[in-house]
Design an enzyme around this catalytic site. Structure first.
Site, PDB file in Angstrom:
ATOM      1  N   LYS A 207     -48.685  15.345 -28.215  1.00  0.00           N
ATOM      2  CA  LYS A 207     -48.469  14.055 -27.567  1.00  0.00           C
ATOM      3  C   LYS A 207     -49.077  14.117 -26.171  1.00  0.00           C
ATOM      4  O   LYS A 207     -48.921  15.113 -25.464  1.00  0.00           O
ATOM      5  CB  LYS A 207     -46.965  13.765 -27.480  1.00  0.00           C
ATOM      6  CG  LYS A 207     -46.612  12.422 -26.871  1.00  0.00           C
ATOM      7  CD  LYS A 207     -45.093  12.262 -26.803  1.00  0.00           C
ATOM      8  CE  LYS A 207     -44.698  10.945 -26.161  1.00  0.00           C
ATOM      9  NZ  LYS A 207     -43.218  10.831 -26.022  1.00  0.00           N
TER      10      LYS A 207
ATOM     11  N   GLU B 149     -40.842  11.494 -18.916  1.00  0.00           N
ATOM     12  CA  GLU B 149     -41.098  12.902 -18.651  1.00  0.00           C
ATOM     13  C   GLU B 149     -42.571  13.154 -18.342  1.00  0.00           C
ATOM     14  O   GLU B 149     -42.907  14.022 -17.531  1.00  0.00           O
ATOM     15  CB  GLU B 149     -40.656  13.738 -19.851  1.00  0.00           C
ATOM     16  CG  GLU B 149     -39.155  13.693 -20.097  1.00  0.00           C
ATOM     17  CD  GLU B 149     -38.753  14.162 -21.476  1.00  0.00           C
ATOM     18  OE1 GLU B 149     -38.295  15.307 -21.585  1.00  0.00           O
ATOM     19  OE2 GLU B 149     -38.891  13.383 -22.436  1.00  0.00           O
TER      20      GLU B 149
ATOM     21  N   ILE C 215     -30.133  10.936 -25.000  1.00  0.00           N
ATOM     22  CA  ILE C 215     -29.702  10.904 -26.394  1.00  0.00           C
ATOM     23  C   ILE C 215     -30.857  10.436 -27.272  1.00  0.00           C
ATOM     24  O   ILE C 215     -31.188   9.246 -27.330  1.00  0.00           O
ATOM     25  CB  ILE C 215     -28.489   9.971 -26.597  1.00  0.00           C
ATOM     26  CG1 ILE C 215     -27.407  10.237 -25.539  1.00  0.00           C
ATOM     27  CG2 ILE C 215     -27.938  10.140 -28.002  1.00  0.00           C
ATOM     28  CD1 ILE C 215     -26.770  11.595 -25.604  1.00  0.00           C
TER      29      ILE C 215
ATOM     30  N   ASP D 152     -38.456  22.440 -19.023  1.00  0.00           N
ATOM     31  CA  ASP D 152     -37.232  21.671 -19.277  1.00  0.00           C
ATOM     32  C   ASP D 152     -36.021  22.285 -18.587  1.00  0.00           C
ATOM     33  O   ASP D 152     -35.041  21.595 -18.301  1.00  0.00           O
ATOM     34  CB  ASP D 152     -36.935  21.629 -20.784  1.00  0.00           C
ATOM     35  CG  ASP D 152     -37.649  20.498 -21.488  1.00  0.00           C
ATOM     36  OD1 ASP D 152     -38.594  19.935 -20.899  1.00  0.00           O
ATOM     37  OD2 ASP D 152     -37.262  20.174 -22.625  1.00  0.00           O
TER      38      ASP D 152
ATOM     39  N   GLY E 176     -34.477   7.911 -26.977  1.00  0.00           N
ATOM     40  CA  GLY E 176     -34.583   6.983 -28.100  1.00  0.00           C
ATOM     41  C   GLY E 176     -33.309   6.266 -28.475  1.00  0.00           C
ATOM     42  O   GLY E 176     -33.273   5.036 -28.586  1.00  0.00           O
TER      43      GLY E 176
ATOM     44  N   ASN F 248     -32.037   2.433 -26.912  1.00  0.00           N
ATOM     45  CA  ASN F 248     -32.244   1.373 -27.903  1.00  0.00           C
ATOM     46  C   ASN F 248     -31.043   1.014 -28.771  1.00  0.00           C
ATOM     47  O   ASN F 248     -31.055  -0.042 -29.405  1.00  0.00           O
ATOM     48  CB  ASN F 248     -33.411   1.766 -28.818  1.00  0.00           C
ATOM     49  CG  ASN F 248     -34.707   1.917 -28.057  1.00  0.00           C
ATOM     50  OD1 ASN F 248     -35.132   1.005 -27.357  1.00  0.00           O
ATOM     51  ND2 ASN F 248     -35.339   3.075 -28.160  1.00  0.00           N
TER      52      ASN F 248
ATOM     53  N   ASP G  94     -31.697   9.821 -38.448  1.00  0.00           N
ATOM     54  CA  ASP G  94     -32.127   8.692 -37.619  1.00  0.00           C
ATOM     55  C   ASP G  94     -30.963   7.721 -37.422  1.00  0.00           C
ATOM     56  O   ASP G  94     -30.374   7.241 -38.390  1.00  0.00           O
ATOM     57  CB  ASP G  94     -33.305   7.987 -38.290  1.00  0.00           C
ATOM     58  CG  ASP G  94     -33.978   6.976 -37.382  1.00  0.00           C
ATOM     59  OD1 ASP G  94     -33.291   6.047 -36.915  1.00  0.00           O
ATOM     60  OD2 ASP G  94     -35.196   7.094 -37.160  1.00  0.00           O
ATOM     61  N   MET G  95     -30.659   7.407 -36.157  1.00  0.00           N
ATOM     62  CA  MET G  95     -29.529   6.526 -35.865  1.00  0.00           C
ATOM     63  C   MET G  95     -29.682   5.155 -36.513  1.00  0.00           C
ATOM     64  O   MET G  95     -28.683   4.535 -36.929  1.00  0.00           O
ATOM     65  CB  MET G  95     -29.359   6.387 -34.346  1.00  0.00           C
ATOM     66  CG  MET G  95     -28.230   5.461 -33.917  1.00  0.00           C
ATOM     67  SD  MET G  95     -26.607   5.922 -34.589  1.00  0.00           S
ATOM     68  CE  MET G  95     -26.272   7.421 -33.666  1.00  0.00           C
TER      69      MET G  95
END
Length: 396
Positions: free
Chosen positions: A15, A383, A207, A146, A331, A335, A283-284
């Site tokens: 990325k 970040e 989160i 990190d 994420g 959201n 996945d939430m």
């Protein structure tokens, strides 16, 4: 003006984001997926356009070459040497790296040695560094950790109650993760609240598929939920978070699933969390859809997830002796409005409350009710921008 690229290399992905500095303007960004597999996917986004191509990309060096050639092909740069700095996200810096560092001398070898602390991440991060060094050997290369933000934790927070020799000889302690994100949103929270960061007590909640919560006092991390590795802390998409360690030898003795260290790592890191409890998804969005359909396992997974986060927030309210704000980012944090509402409603007696009209998908900022004593903020993390800023600072 200079052009700086921020890199987050995974085991099979790369990325990236290209900045014009010091203006902090994003010129282009992209993602290369399925590195080392057939039908790799390279996506480049710039000037409102999105270009995607399917290629066979064997390794990270080839991925970087494709990235750089795409920047020229789309006229984002004229030549490689327009890029004057590259910053790499690295998960584990251990006790050795307390801040972002220029890649020179034995720095890269140290990063690879620290793979013991982040075996799923550091080797891939190092591969990204080597790939850029091979193709752009003369530009400033910086590693951004990190863990650096959490080096301010007091010893009482980072030590485990094990015999001292395991700390002195094996460096077993809490290191934390997501520090770059926690640092960024803490700074943005101060701007949003209109107060100096040095005067604030914040609980920052990163989160996403992975997740961590940090207690921030006067701009410094004083405790964080992730531990010796990113496996510790809250329940996550596929990770257990905190569990009773005695579960491991018990399952080694009475099941066939825990025969080797690799088995243990696989189950705890990749098959647990939301995925393991729901038997549905990590996945939430999928979990919430299954909850709406009345799925018991998904409902239980969701309730456990919220419960663990509430407990850590409560713990850090005690550590900080109160808080000025609770910040949601990443994420899920950015959201999932129902998730934010449910987390806060369970701890509202601390003096935090969410305004349902403000707490909607896509909205950022202060979502608290006017009467709330502890503000609830939604702040998108960045970040990559922190990485680019560190590159510019260290180039000087």
């Amino acid at each position: 003006m200079t052009k700086t690229i921020a890199i987050n290399a995974g085991s099979s992905s790369l990325k990236w984001q290209l900045y014009l500095m010091p203006e902090e303007k994003v010129l282009a960004k992209g993602l290369i997926e399925r590195i080392g597999l057939k039908d790799s996917i390279s996506t480049v986004k710039f000037d409102g356009c999105s270009e995607q191509q399917i290629l066979d990309i064997e390794n990270h060096t080839q991925a970087v070459k494709i990235l750089l050639d795409d920047l020229i092909r789309f006229d984002i740069i004229k030549a490689y040497d327009e890029i004057t700095g590259v910053g790499h996200r690295v998960v584990a810096g251990g006790e050795y790296f307390k801040e972002s560092t220029v890649v020179e001398g034995d720095v890269l070898e140290k990063v690879e040695e620290l793979s013991l602390l982040a075996p799923l991440h550091n080797p891939a991060n190092a591969a990204g560094v080597r790939a850029f060094k091979e193709l752009l050997p003369d530009i400033t290369s910086v590693v951004v950790f990190d863990t650096s933000f959490h080096t301010s934790m007091p010893e009482k927070a980072y030590r485990y109650p094990l015999p001292t020799k395991y700390y002195t000889e094996n460096k077993v302690r809490k290191y934390g993760a997501h520090g770059t994100s926690h640092q960024f949103v803490a700074g943005e929270a101060a701007k949003l609240l209109g107060r100096p960061l040095e005067d604030l007590k914040l609980i920052t909640c990163h989160i996403g598929n992975g997740g961590s919560i940090t207690a921030v006092k006067a701009g410094k991390s004083v405790d964080t939920s992730m531990g010796f590795t990113p496996l510790g802390g809250i329940m996550m998409g596929t990770r257990t978070g905190d569990i009773d360690p005695a579960i491991i030898p018990y399952l080694m003795q009475y099941t066939e699933d825990f025969n080797t260290p690799e088995d243990i790592s696989r189950v705890l890191n990749r098959e647990s969390g939301l995925l393991g409890v729901s038997a549905n998804s990590s996945d939430m969005r999928d979990i919430e859809a299954a909850v709406a359909e009345g799925n018991h396992e998904a409902s239980l997974a969701y309730e456990m997830y919220v419960d663990r986060i509430q407990k850590y927030i409560g713990q850090y309210l005690a550590v900080l002796n109160g808080a000025d704000a609770i910040v949601f980012t990443a994420g899920v944090g950015e959201n999932a409005e129902n998730f934010r509402r449910d987390v806060i409603s369970g701890i509202s007696w601390f003096g935090c409350d969410v305004d349902d009209e403000k707490n909607v998908f896509g909205v950022t900022g202060d979502i608290s009710t006017e009467a709330a004593k502890i503000r609830v903020l939604v702040i998108p993390t960045d970040e990559e921008l922190v990485i680019a800023r560190d590159v510019e600072r260290l180039k000087k």
